[in-house]
Design a protein around this motif. Structure first.
Motif, mmCIF file in Angstrom:
data_model
loop_
_atom_site.group_PDB
_atom_site.id
_atom_site.type_symbol
_atom_site.label_atom_id
_atom_site.label_comp_id
_atom_site.label_asym_id
_atom_site.label_seq_id
_atom_site.Cartn_x
_atom_site.Cartn_y
_atom_site.Cartn_z
ATOM 1 N N ASP A 26 29.193 46.901 48.731
ATOM 2 C CA ASP A 26 29.580 45.657 49.377
ATOM 3 C C ASP A 26 31.071 45.460 49.118
ATOM 4 N N ALA A 27 31.713 44.612 49.897
ATOM 5 C CA ALA A 27 33.145 44.390 49.730
ATOM 6 C C ALA A 27 33.516 43.033 50.293
ATOM 7 N N LYS A 28 34.291 42.301 49.519
ATOM 8 C CA LYS A 28 34.734 40.995 50.006
ATOM 9 C C LYS A 28 36.149 40.725 49.512
ATOM 10 N N MET A 29 37.005 40.217 50.392
ATOM 11 C CA MET A 29 38.354 39.818 49.974
ATOM 12 C C MET A 29 38.803 38.563 50.708
ATOM 13 N N ASN A 30 39.462 37.665 49.974
ATOM 14 C CA ASN A 30 40.149 36.522 50.578
ATOM 15 C C ASN A 30 41.630 36.628 50.219
ATOM 16 N N PHE A 31 42.483 36.029 51.066
ATOM 17 C CA PHE A 31 43.927 36.174 50.861
ATOM 18 C C PHE A 31 44.650 34.826 50.867
ATOM 19 N N ASP A 32 45.822 34.838 50.255
ATOM 20 C CA ASP A 32 46.689 33.662 50.190
ATOM 21 C C ASP A 32 47.380 33.478 51.544
ATOM 22 N N ASP A 33 47.062 32.385 52.235
ATOM 23 C CA ASP A 33 47.658 32.136 53.554
ATOM 24 C C ASP A 33 49.183 32.101 53.482
ATOM 25 N N ASN A 34 49.717 31.597 52.366
ATOM 26 C CA ASN A 34 51.167 31.477 52.220
ATOM 27 C C ASN A 34 51.867 32.832 52.149
ATOM 28 N N ALA A 35 51.111 33.896 51.864
ATOM 29 C CA ALA A 35 51.741 35.210 51.707
ATOM 30 C C ALA A 35 51.593 36.074 52.952
ATOM 31 N N LEU A 36 50.955 35.562 53.987
ATOM 32 C CA LEU A 36 50.694 36.399 55.161
ATOM 33 C C LEU A 36 51.979 36.861 55.848
ATOM 34 N N PHE A 37 53.070 36.105 55.659
ATOM 35 C CA PHE A 37 54.330 36.514 56.293
ATOM 36 C C PHE A 37 54.778 37.899 55.827
ATOM 37 N N LEU A 86 37.956 48.909 38.311
ATOM 38 C CA LEU A 86 38.566 47.604 38.020
ATOM 39 C C LEU A 86 40.089 47.673 38.098
ATOM 40 N N VAL A 87 40.650 48.762 37.573
ATOM 41 C CA VAL A 87 42.114 48.928 37.625
ATOM 42 C C VAL A 87 42.579 49.009 39.084
ATOM 43 N N LEU A 88 41.824 49.753 39.896
ATOM 44 C CA LEU A 88 42.184 49.892 41.319
ATOM 45 C C LEU A 88 41.995 48.575 42.063
ATOM 46 N N LEU A 89 40.962 47.840 41.677
ATOM 47 C CA LEU A 89 40.698 46.536 42.307
ATOM 48 C C LEU A 89 41.867 45.590 42.039
ATOM 49 N N HIS A 90 42.355 45.601 40.791
ATOM 50 C CA HIS A 90 43.520 44.782 40.438
ATOM 51 C C HIS A 90 44.726 45.181 41.270
ATOM 52 N N ARG A 91 44.897 46.508 41.444
ATOM 53 C CA ARG A 91 46.063 46.993 42.175
ATOM 54 C C ARG A 91 46.032 46.515 43.632
ATOM 55 N N VAL A 92 44.894 46.678 44.293
ATOM 56 C CA VAL A 92 44.812 46.289 45.704
ATOM 57 C C VAL A 92 44.898 44.767 45.834
ATOM 58 N N PHE A 93 44.365 44.052 44.854
ATOM 59 C CA PHE A 93 44.412 42.587 44.839
ATOM 60 C C PHE A 93 45.867 42.103 44.848
ATOM 61 N N VAL A 94 46.656 42.651 43.929
ATOM 62 C CA VAL A 94 48.048 42.208 43.799
ATOM 63 C C VAL A 94 48.877 42.666 45.003
ATOM 64 N N GLN A 95 48.628 43.921 45.427
ATOM 65 C CA GLN A 95 49.424 44.463 46.553
ATOM 66 C C GLN A 95 49.214 43.701 47.851
ATOM 67 N N THR A 96 48.036 43.115 48.031
ATOM 68 C CA THR A 96 47.743 42.455 49.309
ATOM 69 C C THR A 96 47.837 40.929 49.213
#
Lengths: 379, 292
Positions: free
Chosen positions: A205-216, A173-183
């Motif tokens: 299994d693995a799933k991620m969605n991202f903030d379009d506004n941060a893709l830059f 969970l700690v690592l999941l939070h880290r990768v979530f915030v970093q990406t």
């Protein structure tokens, strides 16, 4: 933005989260080769952005290399809810003592994030939330204060799994939070996260969605975009800096400003019409944007009418009208065009449109224009 | 009176040397807004063509030199969060951020760093704030407005102009119109602004323009019935026909996990005694009719 399971899996793996051994394949023989390296049995999993691939037959177990080849042949090219499978993930079969759900989402209502863990893994979390909410454990994560290991342990110990597994889950969970915030993610999900009979744990299994506004600032995330999974017209509009949503009806909608376009869709729907799309050309309404917008809308299959709804503010209606006339005179538009305009200098704007010699139907109200668009769309 | 901005507003324009910043600085000055300074890091001491406004490198210098009390932001999305924090650090009490496309994580950070402080943030991704006849801060066309006693709060841009224009045409003037912004994380929600209108003796009614996504409209409805209110509210919700899971232009306009539908919002507002117009053309009549 969405990515595939295999891409999310590799982000999790780089973050240090234990993941099942796996490899990807684009052909049946590649799938066989991956399985031979991993050792059978394996699961062959369709890589598509839409959910429900298991039910659609997009996940198969295979006990021998030749079964892997057969499974991959069946899955590759398969259509799942409109998406064509072009890649499969071949993954080692994991022994399962218990299946869990681990996830983290952007929590709009509380202006932060929520970590979610559940002892009911392997099924849709919204279903769990509706039927057995007591099996879901949540903890709010403060965007500035972060997520501490003790918070992770508190959740993990509530899952009713062996202590050794709980500690591994807390670490995940700690690592999941880290990768979530970093990406700059908006969602990270492992469903299921598995406790093995020997009390070790692993993500299958693995799933991620991202903030379009941060893709830059997330170039490596953006490089994972699979435009083959997106609506082609939405991709084209994005490249032209226009906000577009494909809706599938027969009335093309163009307007300036997201709220105004959304309202236009509502009015057209209320008048019995079926919008083909949502297209926002932005607050101003330059002829160039209108031209690009028209080019994209005209590609909507089954288009019968185009409805343009513009508010003339700082760019006044007469300027907007001149721009529209200039664009239409150069384009061969096969569909009838209904225009509704309001705002500054609306009378001059209407006069310019009506005197243009073009076949434009103009209306002062959204309701009247929508009614006419719906009528014209009737076969 | 009015809320947030008026003739006492002394405004800084952050990003004044950019295309949007300089264009709208001129528009605001023409409307009568007291633009006292501009800020662009590295352009301090320069001039913007045709503008009689000093330019500074930092907000702190601008505040000290020009006694500014408000700031409007037209800087690129990647620099906007820092621009808000810079204004906050310099003691500016009102920051209005026009920029669209700011990452969610940036706004979450800004929100929590400044929460509880003596600062009001409006936006981002918004048209700004106008108190007709007194002060315009943002990008809205000033001349469609008319001074009066109806407030407007809206998550939208041109849809707000459309509604304001209809009000003005119907002879209904506005006290202050606030575009709260179309992003999922915004500085001021409806529930932050409604109490300000409630406390403004020159506002009788408020038009609330909502849309799909989030729960800000539901919170506003709950605020309305929590205690007896002086102001009356009329609402409109965009996106009745919007499909779930699709972002309808605004980053915040998305129905996710079955939550945030227009139908639910309309029901909740009506259950709390707030009339909801089924189309924008009904709004002026509804405003005239609300018992007050």
């Amino acid at each position: 933005m969405k990515i595939h399971e295999y891409q999310a899996r590799s982000l999790f793996e780089s973050a240090g989260i234990p993941v099942a051994r796996a490899g990807i394949a684009q052909t049946p023989s590649e799938a066989r080769a991956v399985a031979e390296k991993l050792g059978v049995p394996v699961a062959v999993k369709a890589q598509v952005h839409v959910g429900g691939r298991g039910k659609a037959g997009g996940v198969k177990l295979a006990n021998t290399p030749s079964e892997v080849e057969t499974a991959a042949r069946e899955i590759l090219g398969m259509k799942i809810k409109g998406s064509t499978v072009r890649t499969v993930l071949v993954m080692e079969k994991v022994d399962i003592a218990q299946e869990l759900y681990l996830g983290m989402v952007f929590d709009r209502d509380h202006r932060g994030y929520t970590v979610i863990a559940s002892s009911a893994g392997g099924i849709d979390i919204e279903e769990v939330s509706a039927k057995t909410p007591e099996k879901i454990h949540r903890v709010f994560v403060h965007p500035v204060q972060g997520f501490s290991p003790h918070q992770a342990r508190e959740v993990a110990f509530r899952l009713g799994v062996p202590k050794k597994a709980s500690l591994e889950i807390a670490r995940t969970l700690v690592l999941l939070h880290r990768v979530f915030v970093q990406t700059d993610a908006t969602l990270a999900e492992i469903n299921p996260y598995v406790v093995r009979p020997d009390e070790t744990t692993v993500a299958i299994d693995a799933k991620m969605n991202f903030d379009d506004n941060a893709l830059f600032r997330q170039k490596s995330v953006e490089s994972m975009r699979d435009t083959g999974e997106e609506e082609p017209l939405e991709v084209e509009a994005k490249n032209a800096d226009l906000a577009y949503v494909h809706l599938g009806g027969d009335i093309g909608i163009i307007g300036n400003g997201a709220g105004l376009v959304m309202t236009t869709l509502d009015v057209v729907t209320a008048a019995g019409g079926k919008p083909a799309n949502f297209l926002d050309i932005g607050g101003s309404s330059s002829p160039e944007k209108v031209r690009r917008a028209m080019e994209i809308v005209l590609k909507e299959p089954g288009l019968r009418v185009i409805f343009i709804n513009v508010f003339g503010g700082i760019t006044r209606c007469d300027d907007v009208a001149n721009g529209l006339v200039q664009v239409f005179k150069k384009m061969n538009v096969p569909s009838p065009i209904v225009i509704r305009m309001t705002g500054t200098n609306v009378d001059q704007g209407m006069k310019i449109l009506n005197d243009s010699g073009l076949n434009l139907k103009t209306f002062p109200t959204m309701q009247a224009a929508a009614k006419e668009a719906a009528r014209l769309a009737k076969p | 009176m009015s809320i947030l901005v008026d003739s006492r507003t002394r405004l800084i324009v952050q990003g004044i040397t950019g295309r949007d910043g300089s264009f709208h600085a001129r528009q605001m000055i023409d409307y009568g807004t007291n633009v006292v300074a501009g800020v662009t890091p590295g352009k301090g001491g320069t001039r913007v063509d045709g503008l009689d406004v000093p330019v500074f490198d930092t907000v702190r210098e601008a505040v000290e030199a020009a006694q500014a009390n408000a700031s409007v932001i037209y800087v690129p999305a990647s620099a906007s969060a820092d621009a808000i924090l810079e204004s906050a650090d310099a003691g500016v009490q009102l920051v209005i951020c026009i920029t669209e496309g700011i990452p969610v994580n940036d706004m979450l950070r800004v929100h929590h760093l400044l929460a509880g402080g003596n600062i009001t943030i409006v936006g981002p991704n918004c048209p700004g704030v106008i108190s007709p006849g007194k002060c315009k801060v943002g990008i809205m066309p000033g001349f469609i407005h008319k001074p009066g006693r109806v407030g407007v709060v809206s998550r939208s841009g041109t849809l707000t102009y459309e509604i304001v224009y209809a009000l003005t045409q119907a002879g209904i003037g506005q006290s202050t119109c606030v575009g709260v912004g179309g992003d999922p994380v915004i500085g001021s929600k409806f529930t932050d602004l409604l109490p300000k209108f409630e406390a403004d003796p020159d506002t009788d009614a408020v038009v609330l323009v909502g849309e799909i996504g989030g729960a800000d409209e539901e919170e506003a409805a709950a605020w309305y019935t929590r205690s007896p209110r002086r102001i009356r509210i009329v609402a409109f919700i965009a996106g009745v026909s919007a499909p779930p899971g699709k972002r309808m232009g605004h980053a915040g306009a998305i129905i996710s996990g079955g939550k945030g539908t227009a139908k639910d919002k309309i029901e909740t507002l009506m259950n709390h005694g707030i009339p909801v117009a089924s189309d924008t053309s009904q709004i002026p009549d509804l405003v005239k009719k609300v018992p007050g």
